[in-house]
Design an enzyme around this catalytic site. Sequence first.
Site, PDB file in Angstrom:
ATOM      1  N   ASP A 260      -7.160  -1.396   3.672  1.00  9.13           N
ATOM      2  CA  ASP A 260      -6.297  -2.529   3.332  1.00  9.13           C
ATOM      3  C   ASP A 260      -6.744  -3.829   3.985  1.00  9.13           C
ATOM      4  O   ASP A 260      -6.260  -4.906   3.629  1.00  9.13           O
ATOM      5  CB  ASP A 260      -4.852  -2.242   3.782  1.00  9.13           C
TER       6      ASP A 260
ATOM      7  N   ASP B 153       0.887  -1.150   0.000  1.00  5.19           N
ATOM      8  CA  ASP B 153       0.000   0.000   0.000  1.00  5.19           C
ATOM      9  C   ASP B 153       0.941   1.219   0.000  1.00  5.19           C
ATOM     10  O   ASP B 153       2.126   1.082   0.291  1.00  5.19           O
ATOM     11  CB  ASP B 153      -0.836  -0.078   1.279  1.00  5.19           C
TER      12      ASP B 153
ATOM     13  N   ASP C 153      -1.666  -0.569   5.948  1.00  6.31           N
ATOM     14  CA  ASP C 153      -1.821   0.073   7.246  1.00  6.31           C
ATOM     15  C   ASP C 153      -3.256   0.467   7.589  1.00  6.31           C
ATOM     16  O   ASP C 153      -3.554   0.734   8.735  1.00  6.31           O
ATOM     17  CB  ASP C 153      -0.973   1.343   7.291  1.00  6.31           C
TER      18      ASP C 153
HETATM   19  P1  ADP Z   1      -3.372   4.308   0.126  1.00  7.63           P
HETATM   20  O1  ADP Z   1      -3.970   3.149  -0.570  1.00  7.63           O
HETATM   21  O2  ADP Z   1      -2.322   4.990  -0.692  1.00  7.63           O
HETATM   22  O3  ADP Z   1      -2.902   4.016   1.509  1.00  7.63           O
HETATM   23  P2  ADP Z   1      -5.975   5.116   0.946  1.00  7.63           P
HETATM   24  O4  ADP Z   1      -6.707   4.067   0.185  1.00  7.63           O
HETATM   25  O5  ADP Z   1      -5.866   5.033   2.408  1.00  7.63           O
HETATM   26  O6  ADP Z   1      -4.525   5.371   0.289  1.00  7.63           O
HETATM   27  O7  ADP Z   1      -6.645   6.474   0.563  1.00  7.63           O
HETATM   28  C1  ADP Z   1      -6.823   6.805  -0.775  1.00  7.63           C
HETATM   29  C2  ADP Z   1      -7.148   8.240  -0.904  1.00  7.63           C
HETATM   30  O8  ADP Z   1      -8.393   8.506  -0.286  1.00  7.63           O
HETATM   31  C3  ADP Z   1      -6.164   9.130  -0.218  1.00  7.63           C
HETATM   32  O9  ADP Z   1      -5.079   9.421  -1.034  1.00  7.63           O
HETATM   33  C4  ADP Z   1      -7.013  10.345   0.068  1.00  7.63           C
HETATM   34  O10 ADP Z   1      -7.075  11.165  -1.063  1.00  7.63           O
HETATM   35  C5  ADP Z   1      -8.386   9.780   0.304  1.00  7.63           C
HETATM   36  N1  ADP Z   1      -8.732   9.653   1.716  1.00  7.63           N
HETATM   37  C6  ADP Z   1      -8.971   8.521   2.381  1.00  7.63           C
HETATM   38  N2  ADP Z   1      -9.292   8.755   3.663  1.00  7.63           N
HETATM   39  C7  ADP Z   1      -9.253  10.087   3.820  1.00  7.63           C
HETATM   40  C8  ADP Z   1      -9.477  10.975   4.905  1.00  7.63           C
HETATM   41  N3  ADP Z   1      -9.821  10.543   6.114  1.00  7.63           N
HETATM   42  N4  ADP Z   1      -9.351  12.299   4.678  1.00  7.63           N
HETATM   43  C9  ADP Z   1      -9.022  12.756   3.470  1.00  7.63           C
HETATM   44  N5  ADP Z   1      -8.785  11.979   2.409  1.00  7.63           N
HETATM   45  C10 ADP Z   1      -8.906  10.660   2.561  1.00  7.63           C
HETATM   46 MG    MG Z   2      -2.622   3.236   3.541  1.00  5.16          MG
END
Ligand code: ADP
Ligand code: MG
Length: 605
Positions: A499, A309, A495
């Site tokens: 995921d 991730d 994390d």
């Molecule tokens: P990654 O897979 O890279 O860990 P996530 O799936 O956790 O990223 O999140 C994907 C996208 O969703 C983030 O890049 C962000 O733009 C948005 N996002 C998710 N949760 C939040 C939040 N609590 N506040 C703002 N943006 C969020």
């Molecule tokens: Mg993440």
Amino acid sequence: MRIIFGALLFVFAIIFEALGFSLASLILYLVSLVITGGKVFCDAVRGILRRDFLDEKFLMSVASVGAMVVGEYSEGVAVMLFFLVGETFERIAVRRSRRSIKALMDFCPDEATLITDEGEERVDAEDVQVGSLIMIRPGERVPIDSVITEGEAEIDTSSLTGESVPVAVGVGDSICSGVVVIGGLVKAKTLKVAGDSSAQRILELVENASENKSKEESFITAFSRFYTPTVVIFALLLAIVPWVVGLMDIATSSYRALIFLVVSCPCALVISVPMAFFGGIGGAASKGILFKGGYAFSKLCSADTICFDKTGTLTTGEFSVSSFNTYGVSKEELFRLCAGCEYASNHPIAKSLRRFSEDAIIPESAYEIPGEGTVSTIEGVTVAVGNLKLMHRLGINTDSYPSSHVYVSKEGKIIGTIDITDEIKSTANDAVRRLRSVGVRRVAVLSGDKEQGVKRVASSVGVSEIYFGLTPEDKYDKLLQMKNESAGGVMFVGDGINDAPSLAASDVGIAMGGVGQDSAIEAADLVLMTDELDKIPVAVKIASKTITVAKENIVFAIGTKLLVMILSAFGLANMWLAVFADVGVAVIAILNSMRVLSYSRRTRK
Ligand code: ADP
Ligand code: MG
């Protein structure tokens, strides 16, 4: 103490016997036998009463009593004495591994978010009094048994019940410690003091969760189940048949049968194989790598694909604002609403945004959409903070605003756009390189972030295969596809809540213990307490060392035993050789297994 007394009496008995004081030596033998073997006999009798008497204690008792009956006193006592030595070894080794797991657990106590008049405060769960108000964010584990006083959410009880379908809960429902809250933010009143900490749970999990056994351990269990009855029957035949057909007298044939029984005792395997795994788990724990059981070891060694991730896994998850725009509100107001809205979320972005405003308030209601963002009601107005997908989901037009990482809307209108960046972990590059050197052929990044951000991170850690803009379901589907394409298995490192499905579905799920959300930690097979990615190749090495040692022990023990068994069936082995083949082999196998613990403690790279 029992070993020392038993051994002393045993030595005196042998001396007396040699000097011809047969009665005195017999008494000494018997006393020594009671001291060393008393407990084993009791356990064996208890086993018989429970009708599962075909364990190693039963085998040893029959052999020892049998030897005494046919007049081989010294051998009868030796069987028990050395069995005790073997058991003591085992206990020392297990205690050492336990200590290293415990020591690690002490520095990561369970925490709870207490709601006080001043706001919120993170405290040790153990310091929370009954009747306190606590807050649980989506993705967090309930720290203490409580009843919900505000908010609605779903709970995932799979860690307690194994049932993975989430259950909806609301005001008045009670929630047990250990379940994970998803979706909404809830406030709850505690009903108890903190009971079993997660440290205790993991320790128990590590020690005795039978469903967490490794392939090698299960092999041993299955093996002894059919093995012990087989050898007992064979020993009986060995005692009776040669005597019936007139080849030898009953004393000689029984003696051979008893030798056969002693050699055949499976304790070398029953003890040493789980111990190798325990050593691996304990040694890894002292490095901040928490295995939830031995079952992940072999998959970890064979895995040829790894998916990372991005946010919080390859990057630190500590964001700073690189640029922002406001539309019709002040900068302070934008960040105040933003921080308030993100109150409910434990996503790294949310945690960072909360730091940018001092006077944020607790929202009246809040929910989180994994992989998109959060929506809250603050002072009666609806505020949303998240990516483009979230804005589209809410039907908000973003065409006239610059493309950004985070959009903030109030009552359906954009009031700000924020661009944020976080740093790539210093260990990421090295970890990827070393994973390739331990046999991982395919490395990919699966992220919910936009293409640009993912590309930047992936290329700087040396990964060319990237997938971006994924929803949690997309990640899960992609992972299943990669699982199909992989021969050896797929590791997934993540994390967040987003995921969790992939962590659970992968062959080896690896979660960040520091920045990681409880739901991710719950779903993973392996937790990196310090979030350092270079611990993954270390874990692979520890796992492969463990498996090697376990296999060595299986081959060595079964080989030696088979050999001595054959010799004994033909009358070519005496009881001393049998005792060596049993206890000697057990001690050697245990010592071999102990190497795993020291190896895992030493391994750095
Ligand atoms: P990654 O897979 O890279 O860990 P996530 O799936 O956790 O990223 O999140 C994907 C996208 O969703 C983030 O890049 C962000 O733009 C948005 N996002 C998710 N949760 C939040 C939040 N609590 N506040 C703002 N943006 C969020
Ligand atoms: Mg993440």
